[in-house]
Design an enzyme around this catalytic site. Structure first.
Site, PDB file in Angstrom:
ATOM      1  N   ARG A 114      30.138  45.446  29.827  1.00  0.00           N
ATOM      2  CA  ARG A 114      31.028  46.128  30.775  1.00  0.00           C
ATOM      3  C   ARG A 114      31.751  47.253  30.043  1.00  0.00           C
ATOM      4  NH1 ARG A 114      33.628  40.647  33.393  1.00  0.00           N
ATOM      5  NH2 ARG A 114      34.234  40.318  31.228  1.00  0.00           N
ATOM      6  N   ASP A 141      28.277  41.472  22.223  1.00  0.00           N
ATOM      7  CA  ASP A 141      27.079  40.678  22.497  1.00  0.00           C
ATOM      8  C   ASP A 141      26.214  41.543  23.423  1.00  0.00           C
ATOM      9  OD1 ASP A 141      25.466  38.449  22.600  1.00  0.00           O
ATOM     10  OD2 ASP A 141      26.683  37.339  24.020  1.00  0.00           O
ATOM     11  N   HIS A 188      28.244  33.482  21.241  1.00  0.00           N
ATOM     12  CA  HIS A 188      28.939  34.667  20.742  1.00  0.00           C
ATOM     13  C   HIS A 188      30.274  34.294  20.080  1.00  0.00           C
ATOM     14  CE1 HIS A 188      30.677  38.919  21.745  1.00  0.00           C
ATOM     15  NE2 HIS A 188      30.578  38.698  20.458  1.00  0.00           N
ATOM     16  N   ASP A 210      37.092  41.229  27.165  1.00  0.00           N
ATOM     17  CA  ASP A 210      37.005  42.644  27.553  1.00  0.00           C
ATOM     18  C   ASP A 210      37.541  42.973  28.946  1.00  0.00           C
ATOM     19  OD1 ASP A 210      35.077  41.299  28.931  1.00  0.00           O
ATOM     20  OD2 ASP A 210      33.465  42.722  28.551  1.00  0.00           O
ATOM     21  N   ASP A 211      38.000  41.947  29.690  1.00  0.00           N
ATOM     22  CA  ASP A 211      38.522  42.232  31.025  1.00  0.00           C
ATOM     23  C   ASP A 211      40.013  41.904  31.129  1.00  0.00           C
ATOM     24  OD1 ASP A 211      38.233  39.520  30.802  1.00  0.00           O
ATOM     25  OD2 ASP A 211      37.102  39.224  32.654  1.00  0.00           O
ATOM     26  N   ASP A 290      35.509  26.536  26.752  1.00  0.00           N
ATOM     27  CA  ASP A 290      36.926  26.357  27.099  1.00  0.00           C
ATOM     28  C   ASP A 290      37.209  24.975  27.701  1.00  0.00           C
ATOM     29  OD1 ASP A 290      35.368  27.454  29.131  1.00  0.00           O
ATOM     30  OD2 ASP A 290      37.013  28.557  30.051  1.00  0.00           O
ATOM     31  N   SER A 321      31.546  33.930  35.745  1.00  0.00           N
ATOM     32  CA  SER A 321      31.883  33.054  36.872  1.00  0.00           C
ATOM     33  C   SER A 321      31.947  33.907  38.138  1.00  0.00           C
ATOM     34  CB  SER A 321      33.216  32.351  36.632  1.00  0.00           C
ATOM     35  OG  SER A 321      34.257  33.287  36.483  1.00  0.00           O
TER      36      SER A 321
HETATM   37  C1  UD1 Z   1      35.343  32.260  31.791  1.00  0.00           C
HETATM   38  C2  UD1 Z   1      36.747  32.391  31.212  1.00  0.00           C
HETATM   39  C3  UD1 Z   1      36.668  32.909  29.780  1.00  0.00           C
HETATM   40  C4  UD1 Z   1      35.810  31.983  28.926  1.00  0.00           C
HETATM   41  C5  UD1 Z   1      34.465  31.754  29.598  1.00  0.00           C
HETATM   42  C6  UD1 Z   1      33.698  30.710  28.798  1.00  0.00           C
HETATM   43  C7  UD1 Z   1      38.478  32.892  32.858  1.00  0.00           C
HETATM   44  C8  UD1 Z   1      39.185  33.903  33.663  1.00  0.00           C
HETATM   45  N1  UD1 Z   1      37.526  33.321  32.015  1.00  0.00           N
HETATM   46  O1  UD1 Z   1      34.676  33.486  31.702  1.00  0.00           O
HETATM   47  O2  UD1 Z   1      37.965  32.988  29.214  1.00  0.00           O
HETATM   48  O3  UD1 Z   1      35.592  32.549  27.648  1.00  0.00           O
HETATM   49  O4  UD1 Z   1      34.624  31.334  30.962  1.00  0.00           O
HETATM   50  O5  UD1 Z   1      33.485  29.523  29.345  1.00  0.00           O
HETATM   51  O6  UD1 Z   1      38.776  31.710  32.948  1.00  0.00           O
HETATM   52  N2  UD1 Z   1      30.380  37.658  27.243  1.00  0.00           N
HETATM   53  C9  UD1 Z   1      29.549  37.575  26.138  1.00  0.00           C
HETATM   54  N3  UD1 Z   1      28.213  37.388  26.336  1.00  0.00           N
HETATM   55  C10 UD1 Z   1      27.661  37.280  27.582  1.00  0.00           C
HETATM   56  C11 UD1 Z   1      28.518  37.348  28.706  1.00  0.00           C
HETATM   57  C12 UD1 Z   1      29.876  37.529  28.507  1.00  0.00           C
HETATM   58  O7  UD1 Z   1      30.015  37.655  25.004  1.00  0.00           O
HETATM   59  O8  UD1 Z   1      26.442  37.129  27.689  1.00  0.00           O
HETATM   60  C13 UD1 Z   1      31.842  37.837  27.022  1.00  0.00           C
HETATM   61  C14 UD1 Z   1      32.495  38.875  27.911  1.00  0.00           C
HETATM   62  O9  UD1 Z   1      32.425  40.151  27.303  1.00  0.00           O
HETATM   63  C15 UD1 Z   1      33.922  38.352  28.007  1.00  0.00           C
HETATM   64  C16 UD1 Z   1      33.765  36.831  27.898  1.00  0.00           C
HETATM   65  O10 UD1 Z   1      32.485  36.606  27.346  1.00  0.00           O
HETATM   66  O11 UD1 Z   1      34.699  38.804  26.919  1.00  0.00           O
HETATM   67  C17 UD1 Z   1      33.904  36.133  29.263  1.00  0.00           C
HETATM   68  O12 UD1 Z   1      32.956  36.659  30.153  1.00  0.00           O
HETATM   69  P1  UD1 Z   1      33.278  36.931  31.698  1.00  0.00           P
HETATM   70  O13 UD1 Z   1      32.087  37.551  32.295  1.00  0.00           O
HETATM   71  O14 UD1 Z   1      34.583  37.618  31.852  1.00  0.00           O
HETATM   72  O15 UD1 Z   1      33.328  35.453  32.246  1.00  0.00           O
HETATM   73  P2  UD1 Z   1      34.503  34.566  32.895  1.00  0.00           P
HETATM   74  O16 UD1 Z   1      33.944  33.909  34.070  1.00  0.00           O
HETATM   75  O17 UD1 Z   1      35.768  35.315  33.044  1.00  0.00           O
HETATM   76 MN    MN Z   2      36.470  37.178  32.568  1.00  0.00          MN
END
Ligand code: UD1
Ligand code: MN
Length: 446
Positions: A114, A141, A188, A210-211, A290, A321
């Protein structure tokens, strides 16, 4: 008679001679001519072959030449990349481990695909008091070029970008196919935290995704609470997030400086020590990190510090999610906008030894008990704190009645401390509380 015989003999001889001579001359010439024809044909073919071969050889030479220069180019590229990696590694390893007598705390920003990560990075850089004290390490990642370019072109040496090298496909049980993202995130996290603590040898780190939006006093909050994390073994994290941080549940006027202990691991902008990572790394899970970290085997009764008003807010509607949780809940969490000088405040009241007794006294002795049924009709003295009792049967109803999150992870309700959820309710402090004789969470509550 003798003459006649002689004549016949001579005639026969001459016929024989002519026959021999003519077979000798005539027949061999035909064979020879034949052979010559064949030879010429072969020679022609050989000529053609030679032409073909030299043509192919010429072409091969060109290909070989091109291959050689391509090879050189690649070697050059690999050399450069390795050099860059080495110098980046050296740079990260050489970063000071203390600054002005205080700790150096890297901020690890988890990125994937993103490009909106720049919204988060802009704020981190804007509010960062000193880059020497808070080096920003973006760990990427997903191999996404657009995101990588956005990070590389916008910030120069204001931050360091490292890339998670293992982009291999992960084998996921069929039932969990749609949750593959959670496997990637856990992989990651494992890699990046190993780098941070074991390779670059930092002693503490702040984790950001990142969000996330960042509050102006985000760094000040972590500096101010750092020594609590280091000195209280019953604490395992400092989090910037309040799971119940909606505007109607927090004191928007005077709540900015209020901090609490919580048994619920909030994540979303949090600080941990190398010591904790050393403990978790060997058993780090393949997915859902988590929820895993919230289990009793990991938590071991330890708590986090959380603010009344969040120092982070998520803008990641579209992520791993689904967006439903975001629309229903996450987007309403308030982001603090006042700067609180935490590092100049005495926060020792948050140490377990000072916190628990007065807290329990406040909840069970100094507040008025109110049933969640009567909340809206009862007239209470102004500012009087209230306690709303709950049991296993009434928890969800009571939580919903006041607008709190009603879910549990490993039996712990969000923001709960010793079973008690502290929040702000119509100008007063409120506690959703179990009976006084509460003696631990029950993981079967869900
Ligand atoms: C949710 C949680 C997040 C947690 C994740 C792991 C909330 C609001 N968010 O993620 O804190 O770490 O579950 O169970 O509760 N990312 C990668 N590789 C990927 C996809 C995503 O490194 O293939 C990174 C993203 O850049 C981001 C993080 O993982 O920094 C979370 O990804 P996101 O897509 O925001 O998932 P959430 O559903 O928010
Ligand atoms: Mn998120």
């Amino acid at each position: 008679m003798r003459i006649k015989r002689l004549t016949i003999f001579l005639l026969a001889l001459s016929i024989l001679f002519i026959w021999i001579v003519s077979t000798y001359i005539f027949f061999p010439t035909r064979a020879f001519n034949n052979e010559m024809g064949k030879m010429k044909h072969i020679m022609k073919q050989l000529d053609e072959l030679e032409g073909g071969v030299s043509q192919i050889m010429g072409a091969n030479k060109n290909i070989l030449h091109e291959m050689a220069s391509e090879y050189d180019l690649r070697i050059e590229k690999i050399k450069k990349a390795t050099e860059k990696e080495i110098s980046q590694d050296e740079k990260l390893k050489k970063l000071q481990k203390s600054f002005n007598g205080g700790p150096v705390i890297p901020v690890i920003v988890f990125a994937c695909n993103r490009i909106t990560v720049i919204r988060c990075l802009d704020q981190l850089i804007q509010y960062r008091p000193d880059p020497r004290q808070f080096p920003i390490i973006v760990s990427q990642d997903c191999n996404d070029l657009q995101t990588k370019n956005a990070i590389n072109t916008n910030y120069g040496d204001k931050l360091t970008l490292i890339e998670q090298p293992d982009q291999s496909d992960i084998q996921v049980p069929p039932k969990e196919k749609k949750f593959k993202g959670y496997f990637k995130i856990a992989r990651h996290y494992g890699w990046a935290l190993n780098q941070t603590f074991f390779k670059y040898n930092f002693d503490t780190a702040i984790i950001v995704e990142d969000d996330l939006d960042i509050a102006p006093d985000f760094f000040e909050y972590f500096v101010g609470t750092y020594y609590l994390l280091k000195h209280d073994p019953t604490l395992w994290c400092i989090s910037a997030w309040n799971d119940n941080g909606k505007s109607n549940l927090v004191d928007m006027e005077n709540g900015a400086s209020k901090l609490y202990r919580t048994d619920f691991f909030p994540g979303l902008g949090w600080m941990l020590t190398k010591e904790l990572w050393t403990e978790l790394a060997p058993k780090w899970p393949k997915a859902y990190w988590d929820d895993w970290i919230r289990r009793p085997e990991q938590r071991k009764d330890r708590a986090c510090i959380r603010p009344e008003i969040s120092r982070t807010r998520t803008f990641g509607k579209y992520g791993v999610s689904n967006g439903l949780f975001y629309e229903k809940h996450l987007k309403y969490i308030q982001l603090n906008d006042k700067f609180v000088p935490f590092s100049k405040m005495d926060l020792t009241y948050l140490l377990k030894n000072y916190y628990d007794e007065p807290f329990l006294k406040e909840v069970y002795d100094n507040s008025i008990e109110v049933s969640y049924h009567n909340l809206r009709t009862l007239v209470l003295p102004e500012k009087q704190s209230i306690r709303i009792p709950y049991t296993k049967e009434t928890y969800k109803k009571a939580a919903r009645a006041v607008g709190l999150m009603d879910d549990f992870k490993s039996g712990v309700p969000r923001t709960g401390y010793r079973g008690i959820i502290t929040f702000h309710w119509n100008g007063r402090t409120a506690y959703l509380a179990p009976p006084r004789n509460w003696n631990g969470y029950d993981p079967s509550w869900s």
